[in-house]
Scaffold this active site. Structure first.
Site, PDB file in Angstrom:
ATOM      1  N   CYS A  34       0.832  -1.203   0.000  1.00  0.00           N
ATOM      2  CA  CYS A  34       0.000   0.000   0.000  1.00  0.00           C
ATOM      3  C   CYS A  34       0.864   1.249   0.000  1.00  0.00           C
ATOM      4  O   CYS A  34       2.062   1.197   0.258  1.00  0.00           O
ATOM      5  CB  CYS A  34      -0.894   0.044   1.245  1.00  0.00           C
ATOM      6  SG  CYS A  34      -1.908  -1.415   1.515  1.00  0.00           S
ATOM      7  N   CYS A  38      -2.668   4.891   3.039  1.00  0.00           N
ATOM      8  CA  CYS A  38      -3.794   3.976   2.852  1.00  0.00           C
ATOM      9  C   CYS A  38      -4.733   4.037   4.070  1.00  0.00           C
ATOM     10  O   CYS A  38      -4.273   3.966   5.216  1.00  0.00           O
ATOM     11  CB  CYS A  38      -3.304   2.553   2.658  1.00  0.00           C
ATOM     12  SG  CYS A  38      -4.640   1.358   2.332  1.00  0.00           S
ATOM     13  N   CYS A  65      -2.518  -2.865  -3.498  1.00  0.00           N
ATOM     14  CA  CYS A  65      -3.779  -2.672  -2.797  1.00  0.00           C
ATOM     15  C   CYS A  65      -4.824  -2.091  -3.763  1.00  0.00           C
ATOM     16  O   CYS A  65      -4.540  -1.140  -4.492  1.00  0.00           O
ATOM     17  CB  CYS A  65      -3.573  -1.712  -1.621  1.00  0.00           C
ATOM     18  SG  CYS A  65      -5.079  -1.261  -0.745  1.00  0.00           S
ATOM     19  N   CYS A  68      -6.069   1.775  -2.091  1.00  0.00           N
ATOM     20  CA  CYS A  68      -5.277   3.014  -2.162  1.00  0.00           C
ATOM     21  C   CYS A  68      -4.485   3.159  -3.449  1.00  0.00           C
ATOM     22  O   CYS A  68      -3.917   4.210  -3.716  1.00  0.00           O
ATOM     23  CB  CYS A  68      -4.332   3.116  -0.965  1.00  0.00           C
ATOM     24  SG  CYS A  68      -2.959   1.922  -0.985  1.00  0.00           S
TER      25      CYS A  68
END
Length: 484
Positions: A34, A38, A65, A68
């Site tokens: 991420c 995030c 991810c 995000c």
């Protein structure tokens, strides 16, 4: 990055957006990586790994991810500041050098062996050139999947994949789902089928002073190749394998990029050049921290904390424009460059309103007689020398060039002095520490603010502003009282 673990972990605890693009966080319990900001629950310290680039996390077996979208964050400004082998390689890979020339071609441009290049990149950022290129290719593909209505088969080959199967496997590995699933989950696309252009959103770091950027570009816009108003910048662009028209429109936390070209084979290069032109990966907080320490610049930075240094989409064009702008006004340089474009530029097959030509090639400039352009003999010799050096490959004017070596090469050319070399380094090479201390406008503004007016004294004062002297120059050039 383990040496900074505590600091980096605090950054993700606070979800500080300023760290987006500087590193990614990988979570061993989920297999996901991420961005620092995030919004998901902060993972346990024992499950956290930090990587400097998304490619390094992907090479370690993590996937991006979906919440995000770490691959969509601005790039790390560290690689623009540094001038070493790793930084140069990363800038060239971002422009698609591996896609067009292969790892061997990239190594040759950097004057090292493939083995040494691989070892250097793995040791520094955790991924070799092929993995970095694969990650970049997947990011380009995702942009197209989510932002356009292009058929997925066309996207596969546009992004540089050898087959649809390779495309599907790569997207699944990088993002944990199929291209069809990515498209189904995307918001409304901004480039309807049949528009003849690709429209993408380019992330940036805020604050971002788009007004000053457009104002600078507008005052220097050249007839035939550029069109600028208060809301957008349009220009013709020559890419490695195709050409067309590029448009950039500032829009809050991103720039909207519209690209109309004959073929989409150079999309990666176009995105990289657009980001460089608009200086999207700059870190205004880091720049401001240094420049505000000097009372001379503090009020300028406070007034415009998001000021950027305009880059360029073509280093050779910028070099020619720097030569044409020597010791004359901005308006005079525009007129002279417009004549050059009309006389030697390649006409667009389909003119786009006032955009009618591509800037002349290096080979055309090297062999030109410049009849009717109105240049002095000395300036003609300089332009021919720059054109010949670029046409033969002896001189490279891109963001992957060795900055110190390139500036030395420029100074060896007839008619190129420190001002011209520094200006080219600022805008073509993307050197954030270039500073043309002898510039009349810089010295005049400095004196008006109570600073040094002498070249040597201003050069000495500028050492306080390192490594962001180019941004200091931009603040001085665009100070409201500076009319140059």
């Amino acid at each position: 990055m383990d040496n900074d673990f505590d600091q980096l972990y605090r950054a993700i605890e606070s979800r500080d957006r300023r760290f987006d693009g500087r590193f990614v966080i990988a979570v061993t319990s989920t297999g996901i990586y991420c961005r620092p900001s995030c919004p998901a629950q902060t993972p346990k310290r024992a499950n956290v790994r930090f990587y400097p680039l998304p490619a390094a996390a992907q090479a370690a077996g993590f996937r991006a991810c979906k919440r995000c979208r770490p691959q969509a964050s601005p790039g790390s400004p560290e690689w623009d500041v540094r001038a070493d082998l790793t930084a140069r390689a990363l800038r060239l890979i971002a422009e698609g050098a591996v896609d067009t020339d292969g790892v061997g071609g990239l190594a040759q441009r950097l004057a090292v062996s493939e083995r040494h290049l691989h070892r250097q990149l793995v040791g520094e950022v955790g991924a070799g050139p092929l993995m970095l290129a694969r990650t970049r290719r997947a990011q380009t593909a995702r942009l197209l999947v989510e932002s356009t209505d292009l058929p997925l088969t066309d996207i596969a080959f546009t992004a540089g994949y050898a087959s649809v199967r390779q495309f599907n496997d790569s997207i699944r590995e990088a993002f944990g789902c199929t291209p069809s699933a990515l498209r189904a989950g995307a918001s409304a696309r901004s480039a309807p089928a049949g528009t003849g252009a690709i429209v993408l959103r380019l992330a940036l770091r805020r604050p971002y002073d788009a007004v000053s950027l457009l104002g600078w570009l507008k005052s220097r816009a050249v007839a035939g190749i550029e069109q600028v108003d208060d809301t957008s910048y349009r220009r013709t662009i020559r890419l490695p394998r195709t050409s067309g028209v590029l448009e950039l429109v500032p829009d809050g936390d991103h720039l909207t990029m519209r690209l109309a070209v004959d073929e989409l084979v150079d999309l990666t290069a176009a995105v990289a050049r657009a980001r460089a032109l608009a200086d999207l990966d700059a870190d205004p907080d880091a720049v401001g921290l240094v420049l505000r320490a000097d009372p001379l610049l503090r009020p300028l930075v406070d007034a415009r904390p998001g000021l950027r240094v305009p880059g360029h989409v073509d280093g050779f064009e910028l070099a020619c424009r720097a030569v044409l702008g020597q010791q004359i006004s901005v308006a005079g340089a525009r007129t002279m460059t417009g004549r050059l474009v009309a006389a030697l530029g390649d006409p667009l097959p389909e003119p786009a309103g006032p955009l009618t030509h591509l800037f002349p090639t290096a080979a055309a400039i090297a062999d030109a007689d410049f009849a009717g352009v109105g240049l002095t003999g000395a300036r003609q010799r300089t332009l021919r020398a720059v054109g010949a050096a670029v046409a033969t490959g002896d001189l490279r004017l891109d963001r992957g060039a060795d900055r110190a070596r390139t500036e030395t090469q420029l100074l060896d050319l007839p008619g190129v002095g420190p001002w011209t070399a520094s200006y080219i380094a600022m805008r073509a090479l993307g050197d954030p520490d270039a500073f043309p201390a002898g510039d009349l406008g810089l010295r005049r503004t400095s004196a008006g603010l109570g600073g040094p007016a002498d070249t040597d004294a201003l050069e000495l004062r500028s050492h306080r502003w390192r490594p962001w002297r180019a941004y200091a120059a931009q603040h001085l050039w665009t100070h409201p009282e500076e009319t140059r």
